[in-house]
Design an enzyme around this catalytic site. Structure first.
Site, PDB file in Angstrom:
ATOM      1  N   HIS A 106       1.463   5.084   4.407  1.00 22.34           N
ATOM      2  CA  HIS A 106       0.644   5.637   3.383  1.00 22.34           C
ATOM      3  C   HIS A 106       0.984   6.901   2.975  1.00 22.34           C
ATOM      4  O   HIS A 106       1.125   7.188   1.818  1.00 22.34           O
ATOM      5  CB  HIS A 106      -0.820   5.657   3.552  1.00 22.34           C
ATOM      6  CG  HIS A 106      -1.310   4.154   4.027  1.00 22.34           C
ATOM      7  ND1 HIS A 106      -2.616   3.658   4.486  1.00 22.34           N
ATOM      8  CD2 HIS A 106      -0.612   2.749   3.726  1.00 22.34           C
ATOM      9  CE1 HIS A 106      -2.785   2.307   4.495  1.00 22.34           C
ATOM     10  NE2 HIS A 106      -1.589   1.983   3.864  1.00 22.34           N
ATOM     11  N   SER A 130       0.845  -1.276   0.003  1.00 20.63           N
ATOM     12  CA  SER A 130      -0.077   0.085   0.043  1.00 20.63           C
ATOM     13  C   SER A 130       0.825   1.262  -0.019  1.00 20.63           C
ATOM     14  O   SER A 130       0.429   2.418  -0.643  1.00 20.63           O
ATOM     15  CB  SER A 130      -0.882  -0.045   1.210  1.00 20.63           C
ATOM     16  OG  SER A 130      -0.076  -0.226   2.488  1.00 20.63           O
TER      17      SER A 130
END
Length: 310
Positions: free
Chosen positions: A238, A187
């Site tokens: 992230h 991610s």
């Protein structure tokens, strides 16, 4: 990140093919003003229809071919998911939640193993591991959506460099700030792709890119909100990956135009060599940021169980 410097300098420029249309876009090769309809996406910036038509056929085919790198990354992630299941040794249960031991052995991000035992490769292998099929499915879908667009825009080598660089920067941020004990997932790299697309459409928001930009920002906000609410989601990684992608793509758009990469004036070796040089410098930024974050982590990461020797 620059916002079309040509707009401020020449507010009344009109498209060379449509004189009735005021525009802030210019061809990255010849510099002629072009409107959004005439702009043809290029590896960096956009081209006018004439220059786009004159590009060598082999480059057009390579840019518009199958997203080989994206498919390869998806295949690698899938194979590693199956290896996780095999090493977990509990059948279907390993598909839902692989064992910590299996993830450690395969290269999960583990702060003590990196800082104390020098297993720096974990900063990269974390990108091909997932905490079960649901985690894998979400990341695979995101890569399937964002990957082909950027791979066609940047080309295979630059796309792969952007993906890996953003993932590495995300790992560095997670190591320094979250002191990650057991981290897995692509991610961080995928958020880097999201950041790159935001930078790309930000500069084109007034020439047809506003809708795409708004959708991307909505996806970003929704995912960060979910990450803040769900346990074991590393929003630090992230955000680190997103910022790395945003910065790299911003530099990819600005550096060649600002320092002669498009015209070659004042430089020996011609425009093509200069363009490649500055593209390389822009793509190196996420890697350099990752190195800086890892160096800063030394002495700040608390000790804990190490994956080394598992």
């Amino acid at each position: 990140m620059d916002d079309q410097p040509a707009v401020g300098d020449q507010p009344t420029a009109t498209c060379y093919r449509h004189p009735d249309r005021v525009t802030g876009l210019r061809c990255s090769r010849c510099g002629r003003p072009i409107c959004g309809e005439c702009a043809v996406p290029a590896a960096v910036g956009q081209m006018c229809p004439d220059d786009a038509h004159d590009r060598p056929r082999r480059r057009r085919v390579a840019g518009r071919g199958a997203p080989v790198v994206t498919w390869s990354l998806l295949a690698i992630n899938t194979v590693l998911l199956l290896v996780e299941v095999a090493l977990s040794g509990n059948g279907v249960g390993g598909l839902i939640e692989p064992s910590s031991r299996a993830l450690c052995r395969l290269g999960a991000l583990n702060a003590p193993a990196v800082i104390e035992d020098g297993q720096y490769w974990r900063l990269l292998t974390v990108m091909v591991l997932h905490a079960g099929i649901i985690h894998w499915a979400f990341n695979s879908y995101a890569l399937f959506i964002f990957g082909p667009t950027l791979e066609a825009l940047l080309g295979r080598v630059r796309f792969l460099a952007l993906y890996v660089g953003c993932g590495f920067a995300a790992s560095g941020a997670s190591l320094l700030i979250s002191h990650t004990q057991l981290g897995v997932g692509a991610s961080g790299a995928i958020f880097g792709l999201l950041g790159a697309l935001v930078a790309f459409f930000w500069r084109r928001r007034d020439v047809g890119g506003r809708g795409a930009l708004q959708n991307l920002l909505l996806v970003l906000a929704l995912n960060l909100f979910i990450g803040a609410r769900v346990a074991n989601v590393d929003n630090v990684a992230h955000i680190g990956g997103f910022l790395a992608g945003l910065l790299a793509m911003g530099l990819l758009e600005v550096l060649p135009a600002r320092f002669g990469g498009l015209t070659g004036r004042g430089f020996a070796g011609g425009a093509a060599a200069n363009r490649r040089l500055f593209q390389g410098l822009a793509l190196a930024v996420p890697f350099l940021a990752g190195v800086a974050l890892v160096v800063a982590a030394f002495g700040t990461v608390p000790t804990g169980p190490s994956c080394a020797g598992v």
